[in-house]
Design a protein around this motif. Structure first.
Motif, PDB file in Angstrom:
ATOM      1  N   PRO A  86       0.815  -1.224   0.000  1.00 61.08           N
ATOM      2  CA  PRO A  86       0.000   0.000   0.000  1.00 61.08           C
ATOM      3  C   PRO A  86       0.850   1.275   0.000  1.00 61.08           C
ATOM      4  O   PRO A  86       0.548   2.224  -0.712  1.00 61.08           O
ATOM      5  N   SER A  87       1.954   1.289   0.773  1.00 57.73           N
ATOM      6  CA  SER A  87       2.762   2.520   0.839  1.00 57.73           C
ATOM      7  C   SER A  87       3.533   2.743  -0.465  1.00 57.73           C
ATOM      8  O   SER A  87       3.652   3.876  -0.935  1.00 57.73           O
ATOM      9  N   GLN A  88       4.041   1.675  -1.082  1.00 56.03           N
ATOM     10  CA  GLN A  88       4.736   1.821  -2.376  1.00 56.03           C
ATOM     11  C   GLN A  88       3.775   2.381  -3.428  1.00 56.03           C
ATOM     12  O   GLN A  88       4.109   3.298  -4.175  1.00 56.03           O
ATOM     13  N   LEU A  89       2.574   1.834  -3.449  1.00 54.25           N
ATOM     14  CA  LEU A  89       1.565   2.274  -4.414  1.00 54.25           C
ATOM     15  C   LEU A  89       1.254   3.757  -4.215  1.00 54.25           C
ATOM     16  O   LEU A  89       1.203   4.545  -5.166  1.00 54.25           O
ATOM     17  N   ARG A  90       1.112   4.156  -2.948  1.00 56.18           N
ATOM     18  CA  ARG A  90       0.772   5.544  -2.623  1.00 56.18           C
ATOM     19  C   ARG A  90       1.926   6.484  -2.994  1.00 56.18           C
ATOM     20  O   ARG A  90       1.728   7.510  -3.632  1.00 56.18           O
ATOM     21  N   ASN A  91       3.146   6.104  -2.632  1.00 55.71           N
ATOM     22  CA  ASN A  91       4.312   6.955  -2.926  1.00 55.71           C
ATOM     23  C   ASN A  91       4.533   7.122  -4.422  1.00 55.71           C
ATOM     24  O   ASN A  91       4.840   8.212  -4.900  1.00 55.71           O
ATOM     25  N   LEU A  92       4.386   6.028  -5.163  1.00 57.34           N
ATOM     26  CA  LEU A  92       4.598   6.096  -6.616  1.00 57.34           C
ATOM     27  C   LEU A  92       3.516   6.946  -7.277  1.00 57.34           C
ATOM     28  O   LEU A  92       3.785   7.719  -8.188  1.00 57.34           O
ATOM     29  N   GLN A  93       2.274   6.773  -6.774  1.00 58.85           N
ATOM     30  CA  GLN A  93       1.178   7.540  -7.365  1.00 58.85           C
ATOM     31  C   GLN A  93       1.367   9.040  -7.156  1.00 58.85           C
ATOM     32  O   GLN A  93       1.000   9.856  -7.992  1.00 58.85           O
ATOM     33  N   GLU A  94       1.995   9.405  -6.027  1.00 59.53           N
ATOM     34  CA  GLU A  94       2.263  10.824  -5.757  1.00 59.53           C
ATOM     35  C   GLU A  94       3.310  11.385  -6.705  1.00 59.53           C
ATOM     36  O   GLU A  94       3.286  12.549  -7.074  1.00 59.53           O
ATOM     37  N   LYS A  95       4.258  10.544  -7.133  1.00 56.73           N
ATOM     38  CA  LYS A  95       5.357  11.009  -7.988  1.00 56.73           C
ATOM     39  C   LYS A  95       5.015  10.939  -9.481  1.00 56.73           C
ATOM     40  O   LYS A  95       5.699  11.529 -10.302  1.00 56.73           O
ATOM     41  N   LEU A  96       3.974  10.154  -9.835  1.00 50.53           N
ATOM     42  CA  LEU A  96       3.657   9.948 -11.255  1.00 50.53           C
ATOM     43  C   LEU A  96       2.259  10.449 -11.583  1.00 50.53           C
ATOM     44  O   LEU A  96       1.377  10.460 -10.733  1.00 50.53           O
ATOM     45  N   THR A  97       2.077  10.841 -12.828  1.00 51.53           N
ATOM     46  CA  THR A  97       0.772  11.369 -13.249  1.00 51.53           C
ATOM     47  C   THR A  97      -0.145  10.239 -13.719  1.00 51.53           C
ATOM     48  O   THR A  97      -1.342  10.236 -13.440  1.00 51.53           O
ATOM     49  N   ALA A  98       0.425   9.284 -14.466  1.00 52.56           N
ATOM     50  CA  ALA A  98      -0.380   8.170 -14.997  1.00 52.56           C
ATOM     51  C   ALA A  98      -0.875   7.292 -13.851  1.00 52.56           C
ATOM     52  O   ALA A  98      -0.351   7.346 -12.737  1.00 52.56           O
ATOM     53  N   ARG A  99      -1.891   6.475 -14.144  1.00 55.07           N
ATOM     54  CA  ARG A  99      -2.444   5.578 -13.130  1.00 55.07           C
ATOM     55  C   ARG A  99      -1.438   4.453 -12.857  1.00 55.07           C
ATOM     56  O   ARG A  99      -0.942   3.807 -13.786  1.00 55.07           O
ATOM     57  N   VAL A 100      -1.125   4.226 -11.596  1.00 55.13           N
ATOM     58  CA  VAL A 100      -0.157   3.180 -11.235  1.00 55.13           C
ATOM     59  C   VAL A 100      -0.910   1.893 -10.895  1.00 55.13           C
ATOM     60  O   VAL A 100      -1.828   1.887 -10.086  1.00 55.13           O
ATOM     61  N   LEU A 101      -0.528   0.796 -11.564  1.00 53.94           N
ATOM     62  CA  LEU A 101      -1.111  -0.518 -11.290  1.00 53.94           C
ATOM     63  C   LEU A 101       0.012  -1.487 -10.990  1.00 53.94           C
ATOM     64  O   LEU A 101       1.143  -1.282 -11.432  1.00 53.94           O
ATOM     65  N   ASP A 102      -0.307  -2.566 -10.268  1.00 51.34           N
ATOM     66  CA  ASP A 102       0.693  -3.616 -10.120  1.00 51.34           C
ATOM     67  C   ASP A 102       0.176  -4.884 -10.800  1.00 51.34           C
ATOM     68  O   ASP A 102      -0.946  -4.930 -11.293  1.00 51.34           O
ATOM     69  N   ARG A 103       1.004  -5.907 -10.821  1.00 47.52           N
ATOM     70  CA  ARG A 103       0.677  -7.162 -11.512  1.00 47.52           C
ATOM     71  C   ARG A 103      -0.644  -7.757 -10.999  1.00 47.52           C
ATOM     72  O   ARG A 103      -1.459  -8.247 -11.774  1.00 47.52           O
ATOM     73  N   THR A 104      -0.838  -7.679  -9.680  1.00 49.13           N
ATOM     74  CA  THR A 104      -2.055  -8.238  -9.077  1.00 49.13           C
ATOM     75  C   THR A 104      -3.306  -7.546  -9.612  1.00 49.13           C
ATOM     76  O   THR A 104      -4.265  -8.201 -10.012  1.00 49.13           O
ATOM     77  N   GLN A 105      -3.291  -6.197  -9.638  1.00 52.71           N
ATOM     78  CA  GLN A 105      -4.459  -5.458 -10.132  1.00 52.71           C
ATOM     79  C   GLN A 105      -4.742  -5.791 -11.594  1.00 52.71           C
ATOM     80  O   GLN A 105      -5.893  -5.901 -12.001  1.00 52.71           O
ATOM     81  N   LEU A 106      -3.677  -5.974 -12.353  1.00 47.97           N
ATOM     82  CA  LEU A 106      -3.826  -6.301 -13.774  1.00 47.97           C
ATOM     83  C   LEU A 106      -4.497  -7.663 -13.929  1.00 47.97           C
ATOM     84  O   LEU A 106      -5.446  -7.819 -14.715  1.00 47.97           O
ATOM     85  N   ILE A 107      -4.020  -8.645 -13.166  1.00 52.31           N
ATOM     86  CA  ILE A 107      -4.619  -9.991 -13.235  1.00 52.31           C
ATOM     87  C   ILE A 107      -6.081  -9.944 -12.783  1.00 52.31           C
ATOM     88  O   ILE A 107      -6.959 -10.538 -13.409  1.00 52.31           O
ATOM     89  N   LEU A 108      -6.353  -9.192 -11.712  1.00 48.88           N
ATOM     90  CA  LEU A 108      -7.738  -9.067 -11.227  1.00 48.88           C
ATOM     91  C   LEU A 108      -8.627  -8.443 -12.291  1.00 48.88           C
ATOM     92  O   LEU A 108      -9.781  -8.835 -12.468  1.00 48.88           O
ATOM     93  N   ASP A 109      -8.084  -7.461 -13.023  1.00 47.51           N
ATOM     94  CA  ASP A 109      -8.855  -6.793 -14.082  1.00 47.51           C
ATOM     95  C   ASP A 109      -9.211  -7.784 -15.193  1.00 47.51           C
ATOM     96  O   ASP A 109     -10.335  -7.803 -15.689  1.00 47.51           O
ATOM     97  N   ILE A 110      -8.229  -8.635 -15.570  1.00 49.27           N
ATOM     98  CA  ILE A 110      -8.480  -9.635 -16.620  1.00 49.27           C
ATOM     99  C   ILE A 110      -9.519 -10.639 -16.135  1.00 49.27           C
ATOM    100  O   ILE A 110     -10.446 -10.997 -16.865  1.00 49.27           O
ATOM    101  N   PHE A 111      -9.379 -11.068 -14.870  1.00 49.83           N
ATOM    102  CA  PHE A 111     -10.352 -12.011 -14.319  1.00 49.83           C
ATOM    103  C   PHE A 111     -11.753 -11.401 -14.335  1.00 49.83           C
ATOM    104  O   PHE A 111     -12.728 -12.080 -14.617  1.00 49.83           O
ATOM    105  N   ALA A 112     -11.831 -10.106 -14.038  1.00 50.36           N
ATOM    106  CA  ALA A 112     -13.136  -9.425 -14.033  1.00 50.36           C
ATOM    107  C   ALA A 112     -13.747  -9.416 -15.435  1.00 50.36           C
ATOM    108  O   ALA A 112     -14.955  -9.588 -15.603  1.00 50.36           O
TER     109      ALA A 112
END
Length: 416
Positions: A86-112
């Motif tokens: 959670p903290s890595q995701l939050r820190n990266l999102q603060e530094k980047l403009t694009a939407r930050v996803l990780d491998r897990t979210q991507l797999i969950l999206d495909i499953f959905a």
């Protein structure tokens, strides 16, 4: 039909203590996942490290490099090849403009996208909510600190807490609904157990060709495409073996390395179908250069799910495109192509031989007026010989039956 607009993505990976080749395959798999989710990879950034950076996953210099790359390519997504905390995701999102996803979210999206049955959809939603809950704080972190003094009860906290409550309520609701669905399937399974059909489950790494094989072995319409996770819900069909014996065959969701923990838990009940199997068909894509690692991943997951004790036949599929360095493992194996009828017949014969090796032999004389028993022997056992004996007005039957099949008792009465 309007073409789907593909979202542009930059991939980011960290090579820890794995070989260059293994890391390369892992990044290629991430790219395949992005393609399956209807995205388009515009660039890849990787870094070799002893360990992951605790607050930003990649080092400070790489984050700056990523920011410059983002400015230049203007992607919609930046996808990391691991599960971010959670903290890595939050820190990266603060530094980047694009939407930050990780491998897990991507797999969950495909499953959905792929879930078709009610249970599949519920399980994906459950996994998504369980993943989301600890990562909910997001931008409102400064307002979400609980306290008892003035200035600590901001609108952020109220919104955050109501979101959390809503998610927890929904998780409980889904679990109740899933419990009902699982009970319903239990009843189906109990019925199948009583009828004692020989059950085969197809397992394997995602995109190994399981559904193609399933569709061609049985009369079915499992979603079949050259994509990762093409099948999400288990499907069960009848499979007629060369002797005319009808077995039951189940197609299952593809396994993948680093499968999100939330998903292993959520899909455990889907894979319960596999636990009841009398035989596992482990399909391996022999054309994939990383086939060995895929095979190990599946064995590890079967081990985690307490299914590694089941009899197993390893089917090396896509023999027509076999990789140059391919070497099959030991044990019961068959090298084939799901598209070749000759190969499929060879597979059915092999399945029947393996079924017979786990059954009891019988040799009985059944009176000709015992029509029902004769019908059961034809349908529910592997009948090898059926000769009419005129002097007795009876049939001599030889064949093989599952040890715990209900007909075993009747066979003892007529045994020779």
């Amino acid at each position: 039909m309007q073409a789907q607009i593909k979202e542009k993505a930059i991939l980011v990976g960290c090579q820890l203590n794995v070989s260059d080749r293994h890391f390369q395959y892992s990044m290629e798999e991430l790219e395949s996942l992005v393609t399956t989710a209807h995205g388009e990879v515009v660039s890849t950034l990787s870094q070799k490290q002893e360990r992951l950076h605790p607050s930003t996953y990649i080092g400070k210099g790489k984050v700056e490099e990523l920011q410059m790359l983002e400015e230049e390519l203007e992607p919609e997504l930046i996808i990391f090849n691991d599960e971010l905390s959670p903290s890595q995701l939050r820190n990266l999102q603060e530094k980047l403009t694009a939407r930050v996803l990780d491998r897990t979210q991507l797999i969950l999206d495909i499953f959905a996208q792929r879930a078709r049955s009610k249970e599949g959809k519920l399980q994906v939603e459950l996994a998504q909510l369980q993943y989301l809950l600890p990562r909910l704080a997001g931008q409102g972190i400064s307002l979400s600190r609980l306290g008892g003094g003035i200035g600590t009860r901001g609108p952020g906290e109220t919104k955050l807490e109501s979101d959390r409550r809503h998610i927890r309520r929904r998780i409980d609701e889904i679990k109740k609904q899933l419990h009902v669905v699982v009970e319903h399937r239990e009843r189906y399974r109990e019925r199948r157990k009583r009828n004692k059909a020989f059950q085969i489950a197809i397992v394997g790494y995602t995109n190994a060709g399981k559904s193609t094989l399933f569709n061609r072995l049985s009369i079915a319409e499992s979603f079949e495409e050259d994509q990762l996770f093409a099948t999400l819900d288990p499907m069960t069909r009848k499979l007629v073996l060369p002797s005319g014996y009808a077995a039951i065959i189940t197609d299952t969701v593809g396994f993948i390395q680093d499968l999100p923990t939330a998903l292993i838990a959520a899909f455990r009940s889907t894979l319960e179908e596999v636990r009841e199997a009398d035989l596992l068909l482990h399909v391996v894509d022999s054309s994939n250069p990383d086939y060995e690692n895929h095979e190990k991943t599946v064995q590890q997951l079967l081990n985690d799910l307490d299914m590694d004790h089941l009899p197993q036949l390893t089917v090396y599929n896509k023999a027509d495109e076999m990789h140059g360095d391919f070497v099959p493992s030991s044990g019961e194996i068959l090298i084939m192509s799901a598209f070749q009828e000759e190969d499929r017949n060879e597979l059915k014969k092999k399945i029947e031989d393996m079924a017979v090796s786990n059954m009891n032999f019988y040799n009985v004389v059944v009176p000709s007026n015992e029509g029902r028993l004769l019908s059961v022997l034809k349908n529910d056992t592997i009948l090898r010989e059926l000769i009419f004996r005129e002097e007795d007005q009876a049939y001599q039957c030889k064949g093989y039956v599952q040890a715990d099949h209900p007909v075993s008792g009747a066979l003892k009465l007529y045994g020779i």
